[in-house]
Design a protein around this motif. Structure first.
Motif, PDB file in Angstrom:
ATOM      1  N   UNK A   1     -28.885   0.451 -19.850  1.00 38.64           N
ATOM      2  CA  UNK A   1     -29.288   1.393 -18.587  1.00 38.64           C
ATOM      3  C   UNK A   1     -28.074   1.881 -18.041  1.00 38.64           C
ATOM      4  N   UNK A   2     -28.356   2.833 -17.477  1.00 37.38           N
ATOM      5  CA  UNK A   2     -27.158   3.350 -16.403  1.00 37.38           C
ATOM      6  C   UNK A   2     -25.952   3.472 -16.704  1.00 37.38           C
ATOM      7  N   UNK A   3     -25.730   3.734 -18.126  1.00 36.14           N
ATOM      8  CA  UNK A   3     -24.316   4.178 -18.751  1.00 36.14           C
ATOM      9  C   UNK A   3     -23.993   5.530 -18.727  1.00 36.14           C
ATOM     10  N   UNK A   4     -22.768   5.864 -18.387  1.00 39.72           N
ATOM     11  CA  UNK A   4     -22.259   7.216 -18.738  1.00 39.72           C
ATOM     12  C   UNK A   4     -21.219   7.334 -19.672  1.00 39.72           C
ATOM     13  N   UNK A   5     -21.396   7.816 -20.704  1.00 40.43           N
ATOM     14  CA  UNK A   5     -20.347   8.007 -22.018  1.00 40.43           C
ATOM     15  C   UNK A   5     -20.282   9.609 -22.102  1.00 40.43           C
ATOM     16  N   UNK A   6     -18.929  10.003 -21.974  1.00 41.03           N
ATOM     17  CA  UNK A   6     -18.694  11.485 -22.234  1.00 41.03           C
ATOM     18  C   UNK A   6     -18.690  11.974 -23.489  1.00 41.03           C
ATOM     19  N   UNK A   7     -18.641  13.129 -23.672  1.00 38.86           N
ATOM     20  CA  UNK A   7     -18.763  13.558 -25.142  1.00 38.86           C
ATOM     21  C   UNK A   7     -17.732  13.508 -26.137  1.00 38.86           C
ATOM     22  N   UNK A   8     -16.458  13.295 -25.481  1.00 42.27           N
ATOM     23  CA  UNK A   8     -15.306  13.032 -26.492  1.00 42.27           C
ATOM     24  C   UNK A   8     -15.015  11.413 -26.844  1.00 42.27           C
ATOM     25  N   UNK A   9     -16.004  10.691 -26.415  1.00 43.13           N
ATOM     26  CA  UNK A   9     -15.840   9.103 -26.713  1.00 43.13           C
ATOM     27  C   UNK A   9     -16.224   9.037 -27.967  1.00 43.13           C
ATOM     28  N   UNK A  10     -15.868   7.908 -28.609  1.00 45.04           N
ATOM     29  CA  UNK A  10     -16.062   7.399 -29.937  1.00 45.04           C
ATOM     30  C   UNK A  10     -16.235   5.911 -29.987  1.00 45.04           C
ATOM     31  N   UNK A  11     -17.424   5.661 -30.239  1.00 48.76           N
ATOM     32  CA  UNK A  11     -18.068   3.953 -30.217  1.00 48.76           C
ATOM     33  C   UNK A  11     -18.357   3.508 -31.580  1.00 48.76           C
ATOM     34  N   UNK A  12     -17.987   2.498 -32.104  1.00 52.70           N
ATOM     35  CA  UNK A  12     -17.770   1.981 -33.522  1.00 52.70           C
ATOM     36  C   UNK A  12     -19.320   1.241 -33.783  1.00 52.70           C
ATOM     37  N   UNK A  13     -19.455   0.681 -34.735  1.00 52.52           N
ATOM     38  CA  UNK A  13     -20.599   0.045 -35.270  1.00 52.52           C
ATOM     39  C   UNK A  13     -20.717  -1.313 -34.614  1.00 52.52           C
ATOM     40  N   UNK A  14     -22.049  -1.730 -34.258  1.00 53.47           N
ATOM     41  CA  UNK A  14     -22.502  -3.037 -33.645  1.00 53.47           C
ATOM     42  C   UNK A  14     -21.690  -3.359 -32.641  1.00 53.47           C
TER      43      UNK A  14
ATOM     44  N   UNK B   1     -22.994  -2.211 -25.285  1.00 54.52           N
ATOM     45  CA  UNK B   1     -22.387  -1.803 -24.087  1.00 54.52           C
ATOM     46  C   UNK B   1     -23.614  -2.096 -22.932  1.00 54.52           C
ATOM     47  N   UNK B   2     -23.186  -2.966 -22.044  1.00 55.25           N
ATOM     48  CA  UNK B   2     -24.006  -3.372 -21.159  1.00 55.25           C
ATOM     49  C   UNK B   2     -24.200  -2.359 -20.098  1.00 55.25           C
ATOM     50  N   UNK B   3     -25.104  -2.437 -18.897  1.00 52.80           N
ATOM     51  CA  UNK B   3     -25.552  -1.692 -18.023  1.00 52.80           C
ATOM     52  C   UNK B   3     -24.365  -1.149 -17.154  1.00 52.80           C
ATOM     53  N   UNK B   4     -24.558  -0.045 -16.519  1.00 48.91           N
ATOM     54  CA  UNK B   4     -23.672   0.402 -15.369  1.00 48.91           C
ATOM     55  C   UNK B   4     -22.171   0.495 -15.905  1.00 48.91           C
ATOM     56  N   UNK B   5     -21.948   1.228 -17.161  1.00 46.32           N
ATOM     57  CA  UNK B   5     -20.618   1.344 -17.530  1.00 46.32           C
ATOM     58  C   UNK B   5     -20.413   2.731 -17.741  1.00 46.32           C
ATOM     59  N   UNK B   6     -19.000   3.079 -17.540  1.00 44.34           N
ATOM     60  CA  UNK B   6     -18.471   4.502 -17.570  1.00 44.34           C
ATOM     61  C   UNK B   6     -17.459   4.464 -18.559  1.00 44.34           C
ATOM     62  N   UNK B   7     -17.513   5.425 -19.687  1.00 41.25           N
ATOM     63  CA  UNK B   7     -16.680   5.628 -20.686  1.00 41.25           C
ATOM     64  C   UNK B   7     -16.232   7.156 -20.808  1.00 41.25           C
TER      65      UNK B   7
END
Length: 158
Positions: free
Chosen positions: A22-35, A38-44
């Protein structure tokens, strides 16, 4: 893949088995791998790449031009900076396309509360102690800590 309903995840580039709390913001251009976890309150931000099996603990901030390889641990409250001369755009701030690249190599661990300055390379399987301020590159297999972070020993000596 699991994305908590209280997060704002704008990217579709998220690997199988990744959990975003919860409470994460991940913007459209980010790329996140497998497995990844990402814990709460993160900004990427947009120009960010996370490899596979990366753990990002609570309250981590990852701005543009950060590349994190596989099997990296990022402790709570870590801040990756990306602007060498931070100024408001209105008073001559740096063009976001010119931010230096920061790379965290495979298997590195970054302790909670660490600040990583722009353009740094953190070597494979290195360990950054909690609260460090990383101002220069960290060699593969090194243990560093302090402000500024200084080499203390090789990982093989632990």
């Amino acid at each position: 893949m699991m994305i908590h309903k209280l997060s704002d995840v704008q990217t579709s580039k998220i690997g199988k088995g990744t959990t975003i709390w919860q409470y994460c913001t991940i913007l459209a251009g980010a790329s996140i791998g497998k497995n990844c976890n990402i814990c709460s309150h993160c900004f990427i931000e947009n120009n960010v790449v996370l490899g596979d099996r990366v753990t990002v603990k609570n309250g981590v901030i990852i701005y543009d031009n950060i590349h994190i390889e596989n099997d990296v641990f990022i402790g709570p409250g870590v801040i990756f900076t990306n602007d060498i001369y931070p100024r408001s755009i209105r008073v001559g701030g740096q063009d976001k396309n010119n931010f230096p690249n920061t790379i965290v190599r495979e298997g590195a661990s970054i302790g909670g509360g660490t600040v990583i300055l722009p353009g740094i390379e953190i070597g494979k399987k290195s360990i950054i102690g909690a609260g460090a301020v990383v101002t220069k590159d960290v060699a593969n297999g090194s243990v560093v800590y302090g402000s500024p972070a200084k080499f203390k020993r090789n990982i093989d000596d632990i």
